[in-house]
Design a protein around this motif. Sequence first.
Motif, mmCIF file in Angstrom:
data_model
loop_
_atom_site.group_PDB
_atom_site.id
_atom_site.type_symbol
_atom_site.label_atom_id
_atom_site.label_comp_id
_atom_site.label_asym_id
_atom_site.label_seq_id
_atom_site.Cartn_x
_atom_site.Cartn_y
_atom_site.Cartn_z
ATOM 1 N N GLY A 408 0.615 -1.139 0.011
ATOM 2 C CA GLY A 408 0.071 0.111 -0.071
ATOM 3 C C GLY A 408 0.746 1.186 0.182
ATOM 4 N N ARG A 409 2.253 1.205 -0.331
ATOM 5 C CA ARG A 409 3.024 2.345 -0.512
ATOM 6 C C ARG A 409 3.137 2.992 -1.663
ATOM 7 N N THR A 410 2.337 2.341 -2.822
ATOM 8 C CA THR A 410 2.488 3.084 -4.239
ATOM 9 C C THR A 410 1.305 3.555 -4.596
ATOM 10 N N ALA A 411 1.265 4.693 -5.474
ATOM 11 C CA ALA A 411 -0.087 5.279 -5.592
ATOM 12 C C ALA A 411 0.129 6.032 -7.245
ATOM 13 N N ALA A 412 -0.848 5.847 -7.998
ATOM 14 C CA ALA A 412 -0.717 6.253 -9.287
ATOM 15 C C ALA A 412 -0.525 7.979 -9.264
ATOM 16 N N VAL A 413 0.264 8.683 -9.775
ATOM 17 C CA VAL A 413 0.324 10.049 -9.933
ATOM 18 C C VAL A 413 -0.014 10.419 -11.402
ATOM 19 N N ASP A 455 -0.829 7.725 -14.953
ATOM 20 C CA ASP A 455 0.585 7.734 -14.651
ATOM 21 C C ASP A 455 1.460 7.024 -15.621
ATOM 22 N N PRO A 456 2.413 7.787 -16.482
ATOM 23 C CA PRO A 456 3.002 7.158 -17.587
ATOM 24 C C PRO A 456 3.941 5.990 -17.276
ATOM 25 N N ARG A 457 4.642 6.191 -16.250
ATOM 26 C CA ARG A 457 5.411 5.059 -15.970
ATOM 27 C C ARG A 457 4.587 3.921 -15.881
ATOM 28 N N MET A 458 3.428 3.977 -14.983
ATOM 29 C CA MET A 458 2.859 2.557 -14.762
ATOM 30 C C MET A 458 2.105 2.175 -16.186
ATOM 31 N N TRP A 459 1.639 3.056 -16.871
ATOM 32 C CA TRP A 459 1.100 2.697 -18.145
ATOM 33 C C TRP A 459 2.013 2.303 -19.086
ATOM 34 N N GLU A 460 3.384 2.857 -19.004
ATOM 35 C CA GLU A 460 4.353 1.924 -19.858
ATOM 36 C C GLU A 460 4.520 0.411 -19.467
ATOM 37 N N LYS A 461 4.633 -0.048 -18.483
ATOM 38 C CA LYS A 461 4.701 -1.263 -17.782
ATOM 39 C C LYS A 461 3.383 -2.047 -18.216
ATOM 40 N N VAL A 462 2.312 -1.482 -17.909
ATOM 41 C CA VAL A 462 1.117 -2.360 -18.545
ATOM 42 C C VAL A 462 1.224 -2.445 -20.129
ATOM 43 N N VAL A 463 1.589 -1.742 -20.960
ATOM 44 C CA VAL A 463 1.364 -1.683 -22.352
ATOM 45 C C VAL A 463 2.669 -2.862 -22.611
ATOM 46 N N LEU A 464 4.041 -2.624 -22.464
ATOM 47 C CA LEU A 464 4.981 -3.269 -22.679
ATOM 48 C C LEU A 464 4.774 -4.852 -22.128
ATOM 49 N N ASN A 465 4.322 -4.986 -20.704
ATOM 50 C CA ASN A 465 3.967 -6.602 -20.345
ATOM 51 C C ASN A 465 3.026 -7.062 -21.161
ATOM 52 N N LEU A 466 1.950 -6.357 -21.596
ATOM 53 C CA LEU A 466 1.115 -7.267 -22.166
ATOM 54 C C LEU A 466 1.483 -7.445 -23.808
ATOM 55 N N HIS A 541 -5.375 2.744 -10.989
ATOM 56 C CA HIS A 541 -6.058 3.805 -11.924
ATOM 57 C C HIS A 541 -7.647 3.736 -11.724
ATOM 58 N N GLY A 542 -7.897 2.879 -10.843
ATOM 59 C CA GLY A 542 -9.486 2.717 -11.182
ATOM 60 C C GLY A 542 -10.142 2.039 -12.055
ATOM 61 N N GLY A 543 -9.160 1.000 -12.533
ATOM 62 C CA GLY A 543 -9.706 0.210 -14.041
ATOM 63 C C GLY A 543 -9.683 -0.938 -13.783
ATOM 64 N N THR A 544 -9.960 -1.876 -14.861
ATOM 65 C CA THR A 544 -10.120 -3.341 -14.679
ATOM 66 C C THR A 544 -9.410 -4.055 -15.998
ATOM 67 N N VAL A 545 -8.830 -5.219 -15.597
ATOM 68 C CA VAL A 545 -8.159 -6.028 -16.847
ATOM 69 C C VAL A 545 -8.938 -7.359 -16.979
ATOM 70 N N GLU A 546 -9.367 -8.027 -18.192
ATOM 71 C CA GLU A 546 -9.933 -8.924 -18.472
ATOM 72 C C GLU A 546 -9.132 -9.639 -19.449
ATOM 73 N N VAL A 547 -9.561 -10.899 -19.793
ATOM 74 C CA VAL A 547 -8.950 -11.829 -20.650
ATOM 75 C C VAL A 547 -9.983 -12.803 -21.207
ATOM 76 N N GLU A 548 -10.115 -12.853 -22.556
ATOM 77 C CA GLU A 548 -10.764 -13.729 -23.436
ATOM 78 C C GLU A 548 -9.702 -14.815 -23.799
ATOM 79 N N SER A 549 -9.840 -15.994 -23.967
ATOM 80 C CA SER A 549 -8.908 -16.772 -24.657
ATOM 81 C C SER A 549 -9.370 -18.177 -25.089
ATOM 82 N N GLU A 550 -8.980 -18.808 -26.076
ATOM 83 C CA GLU A 550 -9.258 -19.971 -26.770
ATOM 84 C C GLU A 550 -8.040 -20.754 -26.994
#
Length: 893
Positions: A408-413, A455-466, A541-550
């Motif tokens: 709980g020590r990290t917050a989105a800027v 938060d641009p740095r967090m968004w970077e991790k989201v996009v690059l990881n996916l 960021h108050g969002g959600t992530v989901e996956v659909e796969s076959e």
Amino acid sequence: MAPDPVASGGVRGVAAGPGTEDVFAGGSENGRLMAAFDWATTPVGPVESWPASLRYAVRTVLASRFPMILTWGPEYTQFYNDAYATLIGAKHPGAIGDDLRITLAEGWAALQEPVERAMATREASWIPQLLLLLERAGYREETYFTVSHAPAFGDDGEVAGMHAVCTEVTRQVVAERRQRLLHEVATAAGRREDERDLAVRVCGALGADPLDVPFAAVYLGDGEGRLHRVATAGVGAAALPAAVGAAAELGAVDVAGLHVPGGPFGDEVERAVALPLSGGAGRETVGALLVGVSPNRALDEEYRTFHQLLAAQVAGAVTDARAYAAERARAEALAELDRAKTTFFSDVSHELRTPLTLLLAPIADALADSGGELPEPVRERLTLALRNGQRLKRLVDDLLEFVSIEAGRTAAVRVATDLAACTGELAGVLRAAAERAGLTLDVDCPPLPRPAAVDPRMWEKVVLNLVANAVKYTFVGGITVSLRAEGDEVVLRVADTGVGIPAAELPALFERFHRVTGSPARSREGTGLGLAMVRELVALHGGTVEVESEPGAGSTFTVRLPFGEPDTDTPPPASAAAVRAAALTPWDDDLRRPAPSPDPLGTVLVVDDNADMRAYLARLLSPSWTVRTAADGEAALRDVARVRPDVVLSDVMMPGLDGFGLLRALRADPATRAVPVVMLTARAGQEAAVEGFDAGVDDYLPKPFESAELLGRLRAVLERSRGRREPAPPAAPSPSAPAVPAPAPPRPRAADAVPAAPAAPTPAHLPGATTTTWRFPSSAAAIPPLRRRLRALLTDAGLDEDRVHDLVLAACEAATNAVEHAQDPREPYVDVRVAVDGGAVEIAVRDHGQWKERTSSMDRGRGSMLMSAFADVTAVPGPEGTTVTIRSPRPAG
């Protein structure tokens, strides 16, 4: 003298109605009893004088199969039928013709008012579940009746008596009451972890029903065979034993001496039942329940069943409480362990950053400051070190950030961001890696109607990881990255045509360290934190992530974020996404091949899923070997099928077919069974080495390793496979590989000086024998694989079981001595050579150190004795090692 017909309710001079012989007709038992009864002795007089109304009323009562009673005259003279007779039990047949007030004297207080009221008002009453005290079975019984009292009219139309219809509902009333009590006990128990509090609440519920449970006490076990009183109801705790050894001991309690009132009439309780609280089939007793028995109810089968249900209810609640408490304690222990692990990861990650900085910064400075002065091989090595150091830094940063998020020590800027341009740029970073993998990368990110607060740095991790995950698990087709505005949300979709994810794995996909078992991938590299971090960063960021796969069709990850409002106008510093791309795709092979050796020792097949590791090993080995590479076990098998290498150098953990799977496949094929295999693994430790040797590997080297050691081990493995007795001459070092210094001979020590003597483990007495050689690491972990291999070899040679056992024991004792006694070995190995000629066997065990005897407290003092008991044993020490030879001649006959 006969009573006056008028006083009896009749009409003077009238003898109408059924004849005397017909009044009691109908065949009922009570009819026969009344017909034989001398009614002249009663207030109603002889039957001949009865008015017609009485005759008709009596005949009606006797004809009914429903319990009915008729009283006539002011003396309440009784007439009743067979059904009513069963209700009054032992009072029948004495109640015939008697005064109702005398027959039911114990219950008249409850009956008087409704009976007299019905006769006075001429209105019938209806009383459901009327409590009556009856003494019909030898004790004061609690009974319940649903009854209606109505006036009985004489011939003159006046009230001459009372007519009652009734049915006993005692069983229904008591059953419902007991059912309610069982429910109250279950509700009071609830889901509690404190079993003592549970017992108190259970006793509170039992105390609310003194009719069925006049008093109760709950005893609970202490785990040492004793039962302790923890709660009571309806009786003082001090009046009962504080502890007993078993539930049966509670049967000795003097219940009458407790003077506890019970039942609806306040009679003293004289009996109690002690019930064990069983934890279930095959489980120990968790306690005992002592319950008083109502003095106004018989302890019949129904009462006993109620007690059993009550005990089962309490036992189940106690068992659940203990299980709940144990589960909570386990959860708290796991939570504490998780907190300790989080703290450990956090501390370790912080500690790793300092040496990483001092590694990466000088390397980067050296590359930047040297310009073009560095030789190309040196520049390549430094670039390789920098790239993998940055990968290690990324892993450390990810771990530290994930720990911070969990704590709980990290917050989105959030700052206002052109998310379309940012996403397109980030996805494009991995375009080259996707194209080298033979995939298409389609980035579809049109401008959004307004900036998004992220938060641009967090968004970077989201996009690059996916996107990196999509490249990793996609082998054919392509990847699509799209960004759209949908209402007040920004929706990112990363779709691929990869291997897909089984439905059973989807619920756990975003959990930390989770990996899809058996899923093909380009690499097994990674911490298992990527998708877990994506979920946590999106949630910030108050969002959600989901996956659909076959499976076999691909996967689509969908991230939804609100546009939101910015927290600040100052954006955080940007990170080097291009550098992160190389760290995210360690399997990406974009490296130049080193020049082959002009005079190779042989061909080595390097198998590793990490591209940098393949490149490094190829560069290291190419001055001395012809090097071929493969990215996984399947590719290695295809390469071996084309041209058999002299040695296979393989990693253990790889996607698809791992190192042990490759080893099993090579050993199963007669054409490749003899190919030596050397394992490289990140799993260090003795157990990992034992596992490797048990699997049949020729040598085993944990990472990180010294290049000189790897080169020496490969040469030794090749020599053994070719049956050489002398080591191959070292290859000349090339500019791209460091020279391997020859090991310095050990310094002689006066205390350990021994006469020089031949030490090579060469069988001298079996020149025509079949010979097998092995090399094991000089550690205790080498003894089990030696035992297995030697047993298999001697058994295949046709030796009987007892002789095999003796020789294996002797050889393992010699090898154990070689491991324990040899000091400062020139080579950390024990060499074993086995020669078999028919039934004759010769085993030579050699170490490469100088022997130093252990103290007597350490020595078992039985090594030589054991070996000599089974065979002829000679030991030849020397300055470069000691050889122990075990000879077992061919059996006579």
